[in-house]
Design an enzyme around this catalytic site. Sequence first.
Site, PDB file in Angstrom:
ATOM      1  N   HIS A  90       0.826  -1.204   0.000  1.00 24.62           N
ATOM      2  CA  HIS A  90       0.000   0.000   0.000  1.00 24.62           C
ATOM      3  C   HIS A  90       0.864   1.259   0.000  1.00 24.62           C
ATOM      4  O   HIS A  90       2.005   1.252   0.476  1.00 24.62           O
ATOM      5  CB  HIS A  90      -0.921   0.016   1.211  1.00 24.62           C
ATOM      6  CG  HIS A  90      -1.982  -1.036   1.142  1.00 24.62           C
ATOM      7  ND1 HIS A  90      -2.899  -1.232   2.142  1.00 24.62           N
ATOM      8  CD2 HIS A  90      -2.282  -1.958   0.182  1.00 24.62           C
ATOM      9  CE1 HIS A  90      -3.722  -2.218   1.815  1.00 24.62           C
ATOM     10  NE2 HIS A  90      -3.356  -2.675   0.624  1.00 24.62           N
ATOM     11  N   GLU A  92       0.773   4.010   1.775  1.00 26.46           N
ATOM     12  CA  GLU A  92       1.218   4.482   3.083  1.00 26.46           C
ATOM     13  C   GLU A  92       2.427   3.667   3.564  1.00 26.46           C
ATOM     14  O   GLU A  92       3.419   4.219   4.036  1.00 26.46           O
ATOM     15  CB  GLU A  92       0.079   4.371   4.108  1.00 26.46           C
ATOM     16  CG  GLU A  92      -1.152   5.164   3.752  1.00 26.46           C
ATOM     17  CD  GLU A  92      -2.150   4.415   2.864  1.00 26.46           C
ATOM     18  OE1 GLU A  92      -3.248   4.937   2.655  1.00 26.46           O
ATOM     19  OE2 GLU A  92      -1.834   3.296   2.397  1.00 26.46           O
ATOM     20  N   CYS A 119      -5.539   1.502   5.557  1.00 25.82           N
ATOM     21  CA  CYS A 119      -6.173   0.283   6.063  1.00 25.82           C
ATOM     22  C   CYS A 119      -5.686   0.057   7.495  1.00 25.82           C
ATOM     23  O   CYS A 119      -4.797   0.759   7.987  1.00 25.82           O
ATOM     24  CB  CYS A 119      -5.813  -0.910   5.169  1.00 25.82           C
ATOM     25  SG  CYS A 119      -4.095  -1.456   5.331  1.00 25.82           S
ATOM     26  N   CYS A 122      -1.848  -0.637   7.638  1.00 26.48           N
ATOM     27  CA  CYS A 122      -1.055   0.577   7.421  1.00 26.48           C
ATOM     28  C   CYS A 122      -1.163   1.524   8.614  1.00 26.48           C
ATOM     29  O   CYS A 122      -0.191   2.190   8.967  1.00 26.48           O
ATOM     30  CB  CYS A 122      -1.460   1.268   6.135  1.00 26.48           C
ATOM     31  SG  CYS A 122      -0.905   0.399   4.649  1.00 26.48           S
TER      32      CYS A 122
END
Length: 192
Positions: A90, A92, A119, A122
């Site tokens: 992801h 992040e 999420c 993350c």
Amino acid sequence: MSFLVNRVNLVNNFMAEERKHFRPSWDDYFMAIAKIVASRGTCDRLYAGSVLVKNNRIIATGYNGSPPGLPHCDDVGHLLEEGHCVRTIHGEHNSLLQAAKQGGTSTDGSTMYTKYSPCIHCAKYVIAAGVKRVVIGKVYRSPAALDMLKEAGVKVEVYAENPKWQQELIQIFSEEIPGRENEGRVNLKAGR
């Protein structure tokens, strides 16, 4: 003297052709960069991007994409587990990993600008990395990750788009870069 007057008029006319400058706030500036970073994403399930900032300086960026050297969703398709694509890292997480890999600065006390809310996984990485503020463009899926961030003392803000800045961005990306003419010589010889 008329030569000098003509040069001044030329410069003034050239500068008048440019439109009025709009200087964005830091949040406007970094959120626009997060959106641009997202365009590098390689998983069409979500084009997410993140910018990690400390003292108003970018220390890392990240987007949804496969680890270096591995195939991308765009090239070979998704790798799904329980309805989630696990082929990519992801945005992040990628920005935190980039900061760690590059070294030279700490993420402790930094701000993360991200196109979508992180999420739950993350969010844990953001907390562990010492990020103190997260600015999100849109809440994505469950707000539980945002609750976790807040519980850990991370300031969470939903970015409020500035209509003037949005218009400026449209102008910036639709106009040609104006030319410039050097109005003098630069002497690089040191005086003695």
